[in-house]
Write a protein that holds these residues in place. Sequence first.
Motif, short mmCIF file in Angstrom:
data_model
loop_
_atom_site.label_atom_id
_atom_site.label_comp_id
_atom_site.label_asym_id
_atom_site.label_seq_id
_atom_site.Cartn_x
_atom_site.Cartn_y
_atom_site.Cartn_z
N ALA A 231 70.39 -12.22 51.49
CA ALA A 231 70.37 -11.91 50.22
C ALA A 231 69.58 -10.41 50.08
O ALA A 231 70.16 -9.27 49.76
N LYS A 232 68.26 -10.66 50.58
CA LYS A 232 67.56 -9.45 50.41
C LYS A 232 67.83 -8.37 51.46
O LYS A 232 67.79 -7.05 51.21
N ALA A 233 68.27 -8.89 52.57
CA ALA A 233 68.68 -7.99 53.50
C ALA A 233 70.03 -7.27 53.30
O ALA A 233 70.07 -5.86 53.57
N LEU A 234 71.06 -7.90 52.76
CA LEU A 234 72.08 -7.32 52.23
C LEU A 234 71.92 -6.35 51.04
O LEU A 234 72.41 -4.87 51.06
N GLU A 235 70.82 -6.60 50.14
CA GLU A 235 70.50 -5.63 49.34
C GLU A 235 69.90 -4.25 49.92
O GLU A 235 70.33 -3.24 49.52
N ALA A 236 69.25 -4.56 50.57
CA ALA A 236 68.50 -3.44 51.33
C ALA A 236 69.48 -2.62 52.07
O ALA A 236 69.57 -1.33 52.14
N LEU A 237 70.47 -3.22 52.85
CA LEU A 237 71.58 -2.46 53.36
C LEU A 237 72.32 -1.51 52.50
O LEU A 237 72.88 -0.57 52.77
N SER A 238 72.65 -2.06 51.22
CA SER A 238 73.50 -1.51 50.35
C SER A 238 73.00 -0.40 49.57
O SER A 238 73.53 0.21 48.66
N GLU A 239 71.72 -0.26 49.44
CA GLU A 239 70.73 0.70 48.60
C GLU A 239 71.43 1.94 48.57
O GLU A 239 71.42 2.55 47.74
N GLU A 240 71.65 2.24 49.79
CA GLU A 240 71.79 4.07 50.10
C GLU A 240 73.45 4.25 50.65
O GLU A 240 73.84 5.33 51.05
N VAL A 241 74.34 3.22 50.66
CA VAL A 241 75.61 3.37 50.96
C VAL A 241 76.65 2.90 50.09
O VAL A 241 76.45 2.01 49.01
N GLU A 242 78.05 3.28 50.22
CA GLU A 242 78.76 2.92 49.35
C GLU A 242 79.17 1.40 49.45
O GLU A 242 79.34 0.66 48.58
N ILE A 243 79.35 1.16 50.82
CA ILE A 243 79.89 -0.20 50.89
C ILE A 243 79.07 -0.82 52.29
O ILE A 243 78.80 -0.01 53.24
N ALA A 244 78.35 -1.94 52.08
CA ALA A 244 77.60 -2.71 53.02
C ALA A 244 78.30 -3.64 53.64
O ALA A 244 78.63 -4.69 52.63
N VAL A 245 78.22 -3.98 54.63
CA VAL A 245 78.82 -5.61 55.21
C VAL A 245 77.82 -6.28 55.84
O VAL A 245 76.96 -5.70 56.75
N LEU A 246 77.61 -7.48 55.48
CA LEU A 246 76.68 -8.26 56.36
C LEU A 246 77.57 -9.44 56.97
O LEU A 246 77.99 -10.29 56.29
N LYS A 247 77.53 -9.42 58.39
CA LYS A 247 78.22 -10.47 58.99
C LYS A 247 77.24 -11.64 59.36
O LYS A 247 76.51 -11.55 59.98
N ILE A 248 77.67 -12.95 58.94
CA ILE A 248 76.68 -13.98 59.05
C ILE A 248 77.59 -15.17 60.26
O ILE A 248 77.46 -16.33 59.63
N GLY A 249 78.07 -14.57 61.17
CA GLY A 249 78.48 -15.49 62.16
C GLY A 249 79.66 -16.49 61.59
O GLY A 249 80.54 -16.07 61.04
N HIS A 250 79.37 -17.64 61.94
CA HIS A 250 80.66 -19.13 61.59
C HIS A 250 80.78 -18.89 60.02
O HIS A 250 81.65 -19.63 59.76
N ARG A 251 79.69 -18.33 59.27
CA ARG A 251 79.78 -18.69 58.11
C ARG A 251 80.58 -17.46 57.27
O ARG A 251 80.79 -17.29 55.82
N GLY A 252 81.24 -16.49 57.84
CA GLY A 252 81.86 -15.34 57.46
C GLY A 252 81.26 -14.23 57.36
O GLY A 252 80.25 -13.84 58.27
N SER A 253 81.21 -13.50 56.10
CA SER A 253 80.76 -12.09 56.04
C SER A 253 80.58 -11.97 54.31
O SER A 253 81.17 -12.60 53.70
N VAL A 254 79.74 -11.03 54.26
CA VAL A 254 79.50 -10.63 52.69
C VAL A 254 79.77 -9.15 52.67
O VAL A 254 79.08 -8.32 53.31
N VAL A 255 80.55 -8.65 51.62
CA VAL A 255 80.82 -7.02 51.40
C VAL A 255 80.12 -6.86 50.00
O VAL A 255 80.40 -7.47 48.94
N SER A 256 79.14 -5.76 50.21
CA SER A 256 78.63 -5.49 48.83
C SER A 256 79.00 -3.98 48.43
O SER A 256 79.05 -3.07 49.46
#
Length: 330
Positions: A231-256
């Motif tokens: 959750a913190k990694a995704l928050e950091a990824l999304s701070e300065e971009v419009e769309i951030a994607v974190l792919k989490i392997g066999h659990r899918g992915s999250v788009v912020s």
Amino acid sequence: MNGLTFDEDKKVIVGVGSALVDMLAREEDAFMEKLGVAKGGMNLVESDYIEELVVQIKNPPSVVPGGSACNTAIGVGMLGGQARFVGKLGQDQLGVMFRDELKKNNVEPVLFTSDLPTGRVLSIITPDAQRSMFTYLGAASELHQDELTPACFDHAAIVHVEGYLLFNRELMMATLEAAKSAGAMVSLDLASFNVVEESKDLLNRIIADYIDILIANEDEALAYTGDKDEAKALEALSEEVEIAVLKIGHRGSVVSCKGTHTKIDPLLCPNAIDTTGAGDLWAAGFLFGLVQGFSFEKSGELASACGSHVCQVVGANIPEAGWEQIRRML
């Protein structure tokens, strides 16, 4: 809807990166242990080193067009989108094959030529479906910033840049500047944890100013943010971009996007035999969906389908039967 809007005359997804031929070989874990190289990474090597490894491999490797941004462009083309790839080839038989395969897969080739041989990647695929890459850039390394004319980005909705371009800083900056001048969104796939580790300073400079869509898996996110908490990694990824994607392997992915998180369920692949191109084809489905105006959920479902199908074959080329199944989702 995803909230993004593209002009009617801007529907092209342009991939910029290394034009490389993939050499795919299956080996046991002991082979990687003998080399003393961590599995799952990308290692820049000389052509002679690849030739030495090929001699040690049990069976001759299969040879197909490759390169991260190229794989993504091919995926877009096979989905029915408008795709273009910008890169540099050698004046050799591998280069001819590469150009022909792009056209066959509905991708517009913008390919310059060099006196160096066409670049290649030896991918060692272990029984756990992990792939470890040994890359000789060859002609791909000679793509020059002056060759990136405005015509390369005509009608571009999204310019998709592979993280490996971070190793050529002048070209990376020229690509980003040209994409922004063309009015396109810029998508960056972080590519590999060791690419991130070696290019952290440049990433810190460009993400806020140039990147609109940032795509990372767990290892790349950790290397960039330093945070193991997803959750913190995704928050950091999304701070300065419009769309951030974190792919989490066999659990899918999250788009912020703008503080809203969209969970994308995986399309599980129990028969996975090779992860080569999985991230590249995931990006193809996702970016195609965005340009078509699909929701993040629908774009993510399409991305997961592309990623799952490519894991069922050796290499990054989904067979036509697989593409037919994916297209039914449209």
